[in-house]
Design an enzyme around this catalytic site. Structure first.
Site, short mmCIF file in Angstrom:
data_model
loop_
_atom_site.label_atom_id
_atom_site.label_comp_id
_atom_site.label_asym_id
_atom_site.label_seq_id
_atom_site.Cartn_x
_atom_site.Cartn_y
_atom_site.Cartn_z
N GLN A 1 78.56 -2.80 -59.26
CA GLN A 1 77.62 -2.20 -58.15
C GLN A 1 77.94 -2.55 -56.59
OE1 GLN A 1 72.82 -2.53 -57.54
NE2 GLN A 1 73.79 -4.74 -57.16
N ASP B 1 93.58 -8.77 -64.48
CA ASP B 1 92.21 -9.36 -65.27
C ASP B 1 91.92 -10.80 -64.72
OD1 ASP B 1 90.96 -8.28 -68.44
OD2 ASP B 1 90.68 -10.15 -67.47
N LEU C 1 84.19 -10.40 -57.03
CA LEU C 1 83.12 -9.97 -57.39
C LEU C 1 83.01 -9.72 -58.86
CD1 LEU C 1 82.10 -7.16 -54.69
CD2 LEU C 1 81.82 -9.71 -54.54
N SER D 1 78.01 -10.36 -65.49
CA SER D 1 77.19 -10.68 -64.79
C SER D 1 75.74 -10.59 -65.25
CB SER D 1 77.11 -9.71 -63.39
OG SER D 1 76.81 -8.46 -63.82
N SER E 1 75.42 -17.34 -57.16
CA SER E 1 74.36 -16.60 -57.52
C SER E 1 73.05 -17.66 -57.32
CB SER E 1 74.32 -16.24 -58.91
OG SER E 1 73.30 -15.96 -59.44
N GLU F 1 71.16 -17.60 -59.75
CA GLU F 1 70.90 -18.39 -61.01
C GLU F 1 71.47 -19.92 -61.12
OE1 GLU F 1 69.79 -16.94 -64.19
OE2 GLU F 1 68.60 -15.81 -62.77
N TYR G 1 75.70 -18.23 -67.92
CA TYR G 1 76.10 -17.35 -66.58
C TYR G 1 75.72 -18.38 -65.44
CZ TYR G 1 75.63 -14.35 -62.78
OH TYR G 1 75.85 -13.69 -61.32
N HIS H 1 70.08 -8.22 -56.01
CA HIS H 1 70.14 -7.10 -55.41
C HIS H 1 70.26 -5.84 -56.22
CE1 HIS H 1 73.77 -9.55 -54.96
NE2 HIS H 1 74.38 -8.43 -55.09
P1 NAP Z 1 78.63 -5.47 -62.13
O1 NAP Z 1 78.05 -4.32 -61.57
O2 NAP Z 1 78.07 -6.14 -63.12
O3 NAP Z 1 80.02 -5.59 -61.84
C1 NAP Z 1 80.80 -6.76 -62.41
C2 NAP Z 1 82.35 -6.36 -62.34
O4 NAP Z 1 83.29 -7.18 -62.89
C3 NAP Z 1 82.87 -4.88 -62.71
O5 NAP Z 1 83.42 -4.32 -61.65
C4 NAP Z 1 83.63 -5.42 -63.92
O6 NAP Z 1 84.70 -4.42 -64.39
C5 NAP Z 1 84.36 -6.85 -63.41
N1 NAP Z 1 84.82 -7.43 -64.51
C6 NAP Z 1 84.34 -7.88 -65.79
N2 NAP Z 1 85.06 -8.66 -66.29
C7 NAP Z 1 86.14 -8.69 -65.65
C8 NAP Z 1 87.46 -9.12 -66.10
N3 NAP Z 1 87.79 -9.85 -67.06
N4 NAP Z 1 88.55 -9.05 -65.15
C9 NAP Z 1 88.36 -8.33 -63.84
N5 NAP Z 1 87.09 -7.92 -63.64
C10 NAP Z 1 86.16 -7.97 -64.53
O7 NAP Z 1 78.12 -6.85 -61.09
P2 NAP Z 1 77.35 -6.74 -59.45
O8 NAP Z 1 75.94 -6.59 -59.53
O9 NAP Z 1 78.27 -5.87 -58.64
O10 NAP Z 1 77.58 -8.22 -58.71
C11 NAP Z 1 78.80 -8.76 -58.48
C12 NAP Z 1 79.11 -10.01 -58.28
O11 NAP Z 1 77.89 -10.89 -57.93
C13 NAP Z 1 79.21 -10.78 -59.87
O12 NAP Z 1 80.00 -11.64 -59.80
C14 NAP Z 1 77.93 -11.04 -60.04
O13 NAP Z 1 77.70 -12.11 -61.17
C15 NAP Z 1 77.49 -11.73 -58.67
N6 NAP Z 1 75.96 -11.39 -58.42
C16 NAP Z 1 75.41 -10.52 -58.39
C17 NAP Z 1 74.04 -10.43 -58.22
C18 NAP Z 1 73.18 -9.03 -58.12
O14 NAP Z 1 71.87 -9.40 -58.13
N7 NAP Z 1 73.61 -8.01 -58.17
C19 NAP Z 1 73.47 -11.45 -57.63
C20 NAP Z 1 74.15 -12.81 -57.28
C21 NAP Z 1 75.45 -12.67 -57.47
P3 NAP Z 1 84.61 -3.45 -65.52
O15 NAP Z 1 84.04 -2.08 -64.92
O16 NAP Z 1 85.97 -3.20 -66.02
O17 NAP Z 1 83.71 -3.96 -66.63
O1 F7E Z 2 66.57 -9.86 -65.15
C1 F7E Z 2 63.08 -10.25 -67.02
C2 F7E Z 2 64.15 -11.27 -67.25
O2 F7E Z 2 68.76 -9.06 -66.06
C3 F7E Z 2 65.47 -10.23 -64.40
C4 F7E Z 2 71.98 -10.20 -62.18
O3 F7E Z 2 72.39 -9.67 -61.27
O4 F7E Z 2 70.42 -11.40 -60.75
C5 F7E Z 2 70.94 -10.73 -61.88
O5 F7E Z 2 70.15 -11.59 -62.92
C6 F7E Z 2 64.01 -10.69 -64.84
C7 F7E Z 2 64.38 -11.88 -65.87
O6 F7E Z 2 68.50 -10.02 -63.78
C8 F7E Z 2 63.52 -7.46 -69.24
O7 F7E Z 2 63.67 -12.23 -68.16
C9 F7E Z 2 61.95 -8.59 -68.49
O8 F7E Z 2 63.40 -12.90 -65.75
O9 F7E Z 2 67.49 -7.84 -64.11
P1 F7E Z 2 67.82 -9.00 -64.85
P2 F7E Z 2 68.78 -11.45 -63.47
O10 F7E Z 2 68.73 -12.21 -64.86
O11 F7E Z 2 67.60 -11.96 -62.71
C10 F7E Z 2 70.98 -12.80 -60.50
C11 F7E Z 2 70.79 -13.19 -59.29
C12 F7E Z 2 72.49 -12.65 -61.12
O12 F7E Z 2 73.29 -13.43 -60.35
C13 F7E Z 2 72.97 -11.59 -62.28
O13 F7E Z 2 74.32 -11.42 -62.11
O14 F7E Z 2 63.56 -9.71 -65.69
N1 F7E Z 2 63.15 -9.15 -68.02
N2 F7E Z 2 61.99 -7.80 -69.54
C14 F7E Z 2 64.03 -8.41 -68.42
N3 F7E Z 2 65.20 -8.41 -68.01
C15 F7E Z 2 66.10 -7.18 -68.51
N4 F7E Z 2 67.40 -7.24 -68.22
N5 F7E Z 2 65.71 -6.60 -69.54
C16 F7E Z 2 64.20 -6.51 -69.80
O15 F7E Z 2 63.96 -5.74 -70.77
#
Ligand code: NAP
Ligand code: F7E
Length: 332
Positions: A12, A56, A78, A82, A127, A129, A151, A181
């Site tokens: 994303q 990788d 990134l 995740s 994060s 988290e 994580y 986000h």
């Molecule tokens: P995402 O959609 O799950 O994307 C994860 C990316 O990591 C994908 O492009 C995936 O590639 C790549 N990846 C996984 N394993 C890999 C490996 N072994 N080598 C190289 N690339 C690899 O995550 P996102 O939501 O865009 O988030 C981006 C970053 O921000 C992540 O590090 C996430 O943990 C962090 N983050 C996200 C949030 C959020 O709310 N979105 C909040 C805080 C932090 P493939 O397509 O090949 O699987």
């Molecule tokens: O869960 C509750 C679940 O999986 C949010 C990642 O981008 O943000 C993300 O992590 C909440 C949790 O995101 C379901 O228990 C209830 O409390 O959408 P999520 P996350 O775990 O907050 C952080 C900041 C990152 O860094 C991560 O990479 O929703 N929940 N029912 C559920 N969650 C999921 N997935 N599925 C359910 O059915």
């Protein structure tokens, strides 16, 4: 023309960041993994000027090779496993990719720059988290960490490695402590997209009901397009630092369901949603709400998309997608 290398380009945030940097005139390189990654076509459609590099996060030589090809001024790490839920089932792999992957990227930059790490600016995707069992609310850059999932533990390792390389090698290395986000590009496994897609399908008669975990969980949800702008701003400052990026608002999964179902004209979703123990987590984080005052004052960053608008945007997008998929299936 500045040059940037993005790991996680197929995710994303990678797609939004790649688009943003290309629009600013960067030459953008994206790291892709695997023999035949099906997401490559999407990356090339959204960012036509992208240059893809194979590599990788579990393979240091491939990361050094990627630095040599991209010759980046900026590296955005990134890539990660995740999905927090998956991290309990594959804790070791999460440690390798989400944690050790950060160290490998830092090492690749150090080797590539022959220890002069100030030549390449580095962004680490940390994060909220990491706060987990929170010590204070709202959380700032100074709030201590207490991660509650493999994580979160892996991200905490990556965060401290980033700080350590900044202090040890004078690296221009920043950590963005980003709260949740979301967007129409969010993976289907995350709760917002799981809900907006199911709501679209239920309203079109393609699905009967939706199974979720803890409906009382709360999150601070913003729009991914805004958050990648904060990443870029962090790498444009005089000195590297860490920043919390968040909206400062929190909403429950029940409120998410209210807004999503209301968008398709359904106000009572009680008979359509079940709770299923499979979607509960072994440990939950406490009340995560971010205080992004430092990002606002130093980076001039502010979120622009409120919660309701974000969820409505996602439902509208899923209605279009699901209608098209249903029409395509009917034609076959
Ligand atoms: P995402 O959609 O799950 O994307 C994860 C990316 O990591 C994908 O492009 C995936 O590639 C790549 N990846 C996984 N394993 C890999 C490996 N072994 N080598 C190289 N690339 C690899 O995550 P996102 O939501 O865009 O988030 C981006 C970053 O921000 C992540 O590090 C996430 O943990 C962090 N983050 C996200 C949030 C959020 O709310 N979105 C909040 C805080 C932090 P493939 O397509 O090949 O699987
Ligand atoms: O869960 C509750 C679940 O999986 C949010 C990642 O981008 O943000 C993300 O992590 C909440 C949790 O995101 C379901 O228990 C209830 O409390 O959408 P999520 P996350 O775990 O907050 C952080 C900041 C990152 O860094 C991560 O990479 O929703 N929940 N029912 C559920 N969650 C999921 N997935 N599925 C359910 O059915």
């Amino acid at each position: 023309m500045p040059r940037a290398l993005i790991t996680g380009i197929t995710g994303q945030d990678g797609l939004y960041l790649g688009e943003l940097l290309a629009s600013k005139g960067y030459e953008v390189f994206g790291l892709v993994r695997g023999q035949s990654n099906p997401k490559i076509a999407t990356v090339e459609r959204i960012i036509p000027s992208i240059e893809l590099v194979e590599g990788d996060l579990t393979d240091l030589p491939s990361l050094i090779g990627a630095m040599e090809i991209a010759q980046p001024d900026e590296v955005y790490n990134l890539g990660a496993i995740s999905f927090v839920g998956l991290s309990w089932k594959q804790a070791e792999l999460t440690g390798e990719i989400t944690g050790m992957g950060v160290l490998r990227v830092l090492e690749a930059i150090r080797i590539h720059t022959q220890n002069d790490m100030s030549k390449v600016r580095f962004y680490q995707a940390s994060s909220s988290e990491m706060f987990g069992k929170v010590r204070e609310t709202p959380q700032t850059e100074l709030t201590p960490f207490h991660p509650r999932s493999p994580y979160g533990v892996a991200k905490t390792f990556g965060h401290y490695m980033t700080v350590n390389y900044r202090e040890s090698y004078d690296a221009y290395a920043c950590s963005g402590i980003l709260f949740n986000h979301e967007s129409p590009r969010r993976g289907h496994e995350f709760v917002t997209r799981k809900v907006t897609r199911a709501v679209a399908r239920i309203s079109l008669g393609l699905q009967d009901s939706l199974s979720l975990g803890n409906l009382d969980a709360r999150r601070d949800w913003g729009f991914a397009g805004d958050y990648v702008d904060a990443m870029w701003r962090m790498l444009q400052q005089d000195a590297p630092d860490d920043y919390v990026v968040s909206t400062g608002e929190t909403h429950t999964i029940r409120e998410l369901l209210d807004v999503a179902f209301a968008r398709v004209g359904m106000d009572d979703w009680s008979g359509l949603v079940q709770q299923d123990p499979r979607f509960f987590r072994p440990a939950e984080v406490d009340l995560l709400i971010g205080d992004a005052t430092k990002a606002a004052s130093v980076l001039g960053w502010k979120p622009t998309v409120p919660f309701h608008q974000l969820i409505e945007m996602m439902v509208d997008n899923d209605l279009l997608t699901e209608r098209k998929l249903a029409a395509d299936a009917a034609r076959v």
